[in-house]
Design a protein around this motif. Structure first.
Motif, mmCIF file in Angstrom:
data_model
loop_
_atom_site.group_PDB
_atom_site.id
_atom_site.type_symbol
_atom_site.label_atom_id
_atom_site.label_comp_id
_atom_site.label_asym_id
_atom_site.label_seq_id
_atom_site.Cartn_x
_atom_site.Cartn_y
_atom_site.Cartn_z
ATOM 1 N N LYS A 1 37.168 42.283 7.704
ATOM 2 C CA LYS A 1 36.870 41.074 6.941
ATOM 3 C C LYS A 1 36.944 39.835 7.816
ATOM 4 O O LYS A 1 36.191 38.895 7.665
ATOM 5 N N GLN A 2 37.895 39.848 8.779
ATOM 6 C CA GLN A 2 38.088 38.666 9.604
ATOM 7 C C GLN A 2 37.171 38.672 10.827
ATOM 8 O O GLN A 2 37.296 37.850 11.718
ATOM 9 N N VAL B 1 49.195 36.781 8.595
ATOM 10 C CA VAL B 1 49.667 37.212 7.281
ATOM 11 C C VAL B 1 50.535 36.105 6.704
ATOM 12 O O VAL B 1 51.489 35.645 7.357
ATOM 13 N N SER B 2 50.208 35.665 5.494
ATOM 14 C CA SER B 2 50.976 34.615 4.826
ATOM 15 C C SER B 2 51.202 35.023 3.374
ATOM 16 O O SER B 2 50.240 35.245 2.632
ATOM 17 N N GLN C 1 44.122 39.188 1.643
ATOM 18 C CA GLN C 1 44.102 38.616 2.990
ATOM 19 C C GLN C 1 43.534 39.577 4.027
ATOM 20 O O GLN C 1 42.822 39.169 4.950
ATOM 21 N N LEU C 2 43.847 40.865 3.912
ATOM 22 C CA LEU C 2 43.465 41.829 4.939
ATOM 23 C C LEU C 2 42.133 42.497 4.663
ATOM 24 O O LEU C 2 41.514 43.074 5.568
ATOM 25 N N PRO D 1 50.134 41.850 15.762
ATOM 26 C CA PRO D 1 49.587 43.121 15.269
ATOM 27 C C PRO D 1 50.029 43.369 13.832
ATOM 28 O O PRO D 1 51.140 43.008 13.432
ATOM 29 N N LEU D 2 49.145 43.989 13.069
ATOM 30 C CA LEU D 2 49.436 44.206 11.657
ATOM 31 C C LEU D 2 50.716 45.007 11.461
ATOM 32 O O LEU D 2 51.510 44.712 10.565
ATOM 33 N N ARG D 3 50.936 46.020 12.302
ATOM 34 C CA ARG D 3 52.156 46.822 12.155
ATOM 35 C C ARG D 3 53.408 45.970 12.321
ATOM 36 O O ARG D 3 54.400 46.159 11.634
ATOM 37 N N THR D 4 53.354 45.007 13.242
ATOM 38 C CA THR D 4 54.500 44.123 13.483
ATOM 39 C C THR D 4 54.745 43.211 12.286
ATOM 40 O O THR D 4 55.886 43.019 11.840
ATOM 41 N N SER D 5 53.671 42.621 11.763
ATOM 42 C CA SER D 5 53.810 41.716 10.615
ATOM 43 C C SER D 5 54.374 42.448 9.401
ATOM 44 O O SER D 5 55.259 41.932 8.699
ATOM 45 N N LEU D 6 53.857 43.658 9.158
ATOM 46 C CA LEU D 6 54.335 44.411 8.001
ATOM 47 C C LEU D 6 55.803 44.795 8.147
ATOM 48 O O LEU D 6 56.566 44.770 7.179
#
Length: 668
Positions: free
Chosen positions: A327-328, A359-360, A375-376, A406-411
Motif C-alpha cells: 500500500k505504501q 506505525v502510529s 495503516q499497513l 521494520p514491521l517486526r520491530t514495531s509490532l
C-alpha cells in the motif's frame, strides 16, 4: 579358687554399673554429658544401649567378623569424635544405624587383602536350611539399606521399635514429645518403609522377622562393647577409627541427614539441570545470530490431529524472490514455497516482516487490529479471548508511534508490554496472547486442578499476610480458632487424622516469635513441632497430620514458558524431585507424582501436598526471574518436544494458547 579379674572383666562390670545408673536418661542427655563434660559413663551407656543393633547391622553386611568389628568400632569412635556435630541428639538411634550401615559398606570397598568369610557370621542364629539362612540375611540387609535411606525422623523411631524393642511411651520420653507424635511418626515411617521394601521385592513382615533372626546375641554385643570401651579408657583422646574417615566424613557434616544413593547419584544432575535452565546461549535476537533460517508459524488446514504447524523457511535470497507491491509503494520480497498447507497470503505476510514502515496507534485495545489493518494494508485479526487471558480491558487506551522501523520491530515494541504477540496464519496477522511474556507478569503460570483455583489464590494471599503469634500451652482448637479469625478464611481441624495418631484438639501448643512473619511460615513452624501441617480439602484449609496431608494430594498444572528449557523437561522434573523433599516422590517410595502435561503450552502436572506445591512454585518463580533468554529460544524448545507430548507438528500453532510458537515470525 578365687579368679583374678582382668582388665576386660573389670571394664565389663563398670560398664554394667554405668548402664544401670543412667538407664533412664535420654539419648540427648547422655550425649550432652559426653560432649560437654566428657563423662565416660554416659558414653558407655550409649554404647551398651545400641551395641546389639550396631553390631547386627555390621555383621549382616560385612564379609567377615574382623570387618564387622572394624565397622562396629568405626561407628562408635565417630560418635565419640563427632558428638558435638549431631544436631538432633534425640534421633541418635537413627544416626547410629545409618553410620553403621555406611561403615559396613566401606569395608566392602577396601583394597586390602580380603580374608575368607568367617563361619561365625553364619552362627548368629541356628537355621536348619542353609538357603533359609541366606534368604533371611539378604532380606535383613535390604531392610538395613532401606532404613538407612529414610528421613532421619522416621528412621530413628523405626530403629528404636524394630531393633531396640522400645515401647512408644519410652520413645516419647527420649524424644521429649507426646505419645501421639511418636505414634504418627511410626505410622508414617512404617508405611514409607513398606513401600520401599515392596519396590525391592521384599515382604515387609518377612524383612523385619529376618532382622530379628539375624541379630547378634547380647553376649557378643557386650563383648564388643567392652573391647571398644577398654580401648577408649587407655587413650586420653578417642583413637582413629579402623576405617578411613575420608569415606564417612561427608556423611557427618553438621549432623545432617546422610545422602541416600539416589541423592548421591543425582547431585551432579542437579547442577547440570540448573545450568540448562539458566545458562543457555542467547540466540534468536533480532540480528543477533545472522543464521540461515527463520522460524515462522503458519496455520495448517484443519484436520483430525492438528490445527497449526511450525514451518521453517530458508534464508531470503534475491534469486528466489518475487516482488509484491504494498500500500505504501515499497516492494516486499516474497519467497516461493510449494506447500499446500501454507496459503499464498501467509507467504506474502512473511515477506512483509522486514518492510520498513511507520506505525502510529491512538485508540483502544479493541480497535488495535482495525488501526493496524488500515495503516499497513494487510489483514489483521484480534483474538478477543486472548484479551481476557492477558487481563487486558478492551477499553484500555494505547498510544504508540514508530517511525521507519521494520514491521517486526514495531509490532514487538507495541505488543510486548501488553503481553501480546503477532502470529502469521493463513487468514492474516493474528494478535493474540503471548504466554512467554505474561508468565513474567505472574499471568498464566499455573492452575489448581483438584480444588477451586480462585479459592486457592485467596488462601495464598491471606497466608502471605504478616502475623505476630504467641501461644503458651494453648489448646489446639483455640489456636485454630484464633488463626481463623486473624486470617478471615475457613480453617478447621482434621479430627479423623488426629484420632488416628491418638491426638485430640485439647493438646497444648507453644509458639512464640518476637517479630511478625508471614502467616504461612508462622503456622507451619507451630504445627511442625507436633508433626502436623496445613492442607486443603474441599476448598477448606485443614490442620492435619503429615499422613493426612499425603492422603489428600493436590493436583496443579505449571506452565513452563520463560524458563528456556530447550526441550529438556526432564532436567526440571529431576531438579524438583531431588531438591524438594525427595522421599515424598514416587521414585523414592512416596506418593507424589510429576508428569508432562498435555496441550500446546509446555507444562508439568504435579500431585503433591500443599506445602510441596508452594515450594515448587517458589523454585519455578526463582528460575524464571533469573532467565533472560529471548522468547524465540522457548519456541525452539517447544518445537523439539519429545514424542510423548504428541505430534510436534500439531502442538504449537498461532492463536491463543499456542504457547510461543507463533512469536517466531516477529521475534526472530
Amino acid at each position: 579358687m578365687v579368679r583374678t579379674m582382668n582388665k576386660c572383666d573389670e571394664t565389663t562390670v563398670l560398664n554394667a554399673i554405668a548402664t544401670c545408673r543412667f538407664a533412664s536418661a535420654s539419648d540427648a542427655e547422655l550425649l550432652d554429658a559426653w560432649t560437654r563434660d566428657q563423662l565416660a559413663e554416659a558414653f558407655a551407656t550409649l554404647v551398651n544401649r545400641y551395641s546389639v543393633m550396631v553390631l547386627s547391622v555390621c555383621r549382616r553386611k560385612c564379609r567377615c567378623v574382623s570387618d564387622a568389628e572394624d565397622a562396629y568400632q568405626t561407628t562408635f569412635l565417630l560418635l565419640a569424635k563427632n558428638s558435638a556435630k549431631i544436631r538432633h541428639a534425640d534421633r541418635l538411634a537413627g544416626w547410629l544405624h545409618r553410620v553403621a550401615q555406611r561403615s559396613a559398606v566401606a569395608t566392602l570397598n577396601r583394597t586390602a587383602h580380603m580374608s575368607e568369610p568367617d563361619e561365625s557370621l553364619g552362627e548368629m542364629v541356628v537355621i536348619d536350611n542353609p538357603l533359609d539362612e541366606i534368604a533371611a540375611r539378604h532380606e535383613a540387609i535390604i531392610l538395613d539399606e532401606e532404613l538407612a535411606a529414610m528421613p532421619e525422623r522416621y528412621r530413628a523411631v523405626l530403629v528404636m521399635q524394630v531393633y531396640q524393642g522400645d515401647p512408644i511411651e519410652t520413645m516419647a520420653e527420649r524424644f521429649q514429645t507426646t505419645v501421639g507424635t511418636i505414634r504418627g511418626r511410626l505410622q508414617r515411617g512404617k508405611k514409607m518403609l513398606a513401600d520401599r521394601l515392596r519396590r525391592r521385592g521384599v515382604v515387609p513382615l518377612i524383612a523385619i522377622s529376618a532382622s530379628m533372626t539375624t541379630q547378634v546375641s547380647s553376649v557378643e554385643a557386650a563383648s564388643a562393647a567392652s573391647q571398644l570401651l577398654g580401648m577408649l579408657e587407655s587413650s586420653s583422646i578417642p583413637p582413629s577409627p579402623p576405617l578411613s574417615e575420608s569415606l564417612l566424613n561427608p556423611l557427618l557434616v553438621n549432623g545432617r541427614n546422610l545422602m541416600s544413593p539416589w541423592n548421591l547419584g543425582c547431585g551432579a544432575a542437579i547442577a547440570g539441570a540448573i545450568g540448562v535452565l539458566l545458562m543457555g546461549p542467547a540466540e534468536g535476537l533480532v540480528g543477533a545470530s545472522g543464521g540461515d533460517t527463520v522460524d515462522v508459524v503458519m496455520a495448517q488446514k484443519a484436520d483430525a490431529d492438528s490445527e497449526a504447524a511450525a514451518v521453517q523457511f530458508p534464508a531470503v535470497k534475491p534469486a528466489d524472490l518475487s516482488s509484491v507491491k504494498t500500500k505504501q509503494g515499497s516492494v516486499a520480497k516474497v519467497e516461493k514455497v510449494d506447500d499446500p498447507e501454507v496459503s499464498e497470503l501467509a507467504i506474502r505476510l512473511k515477506g512483509e516482516l522486514d518492510r520498513v514502515s511507520d506505525v502510529s496507534i491512538d485508540g483502544t485495545v479493541e480497535s488495535l487490529a482495525d488501526e493496524l489493518q488500515q495503516q499497513l494494508g494487510l489483514p489483521v485479526l484480534l483474538d478477543k479471548r486472548a484479551l481476557a487471558f492477558a487481563k487486558l480491558s478492551p477499553e484500555q487506551m494505547l498510544n504508540f508511534d514508530s517511525s521507519q522501523e521494520p514491521l517486526r520491530t514495531s509490532l514487538r515494541k507495541l505488543l510486548d508490554p501488553l503481553g501480546m504477540k503477532a502470529t502469521i496464519e493463513n487468514e492474516g496477522i493474528v494478535i493474540t496472547a503471548n504466554p512467554s511474556q505474561l508468565v513474567h507478569l505472574g499471568i498464566g503460570t499455573d492452575r489448581w486442578l483438584s480444588v477451586d483455583d480462585e479459592t486457592m489464590r485467596l488462601f495464598t494471599e491471606k497466608l502471605s499476610e504478616s502475623l505476630k503469634l504467641q501461644f503458651i500451652e494453648s489448646p489446639l482448637r483455640q489456636v485454630v480458632s484464633q488463626l481463623h479469625e486473624s486470617l478471615g478464611v475457613n480453617l478447621m481441624i482434621d479430627h479423623r487424622a488426629l484420632d488416628d495418631i491418638g491426638v485430640d484438639d485439647d493438646f497444648p501448643v507453644n509458639y512464640s516469635l518476637g517479630g511478625e512473619v508471614a502467616a504461612y511460615d508462622a503456622i507451619q513452624m507451630t504445627l511442625r513441632s507436633y508433626d502436623l501441617e496445613l492442607t486443603v480439602r474441599n476448598n477448606v484449609l485443614l490442620v492435619t497430620t503429615m499422613e493426612g496431608a499425603e492422603e489428600s494430594l493436590l493436583s496443579r498444572i505449571y506452565w513452563l514458558e520463560g524458563l528456556a528449557l530447550d526441550g529438556n523437561f526432564d532436567s526440571l522434573t529431576q531438579l524438583i524431585q531431588t531438591t524438594i523433599k525427595p522421599d515424598q516422590w514416587e521414585a523414592l517410595g512416596g506418593r507424589g507424582t510429576i508428569g508432562i502435561g498435555p496441550g500446546e503450552r509446555p507444562s508439568i502436572i504435579v500431585n503433591q501436598t500443599y506445602d510441596i506445591h508452594r515450594q515448587i512454585e517458589s523454585l519455578i518463580d526463582t528460575l524464571r526471574s533469573n532467565s533472560f533468554h529471548p522468547q524465540s529460544k522457548d519456541t525452539g524448545a517447544h518445537k523439539s518436544t519429545p514424542a510423548r507430548f504428541g505430534n510436534p507438528a500439531s502442538g504449537f500453532g498461532g492463536g491463543f494458547g499456542g504457547g510461543f510458537g507463533g512469536a517466531g515470525g516477529f521475534m526472530n
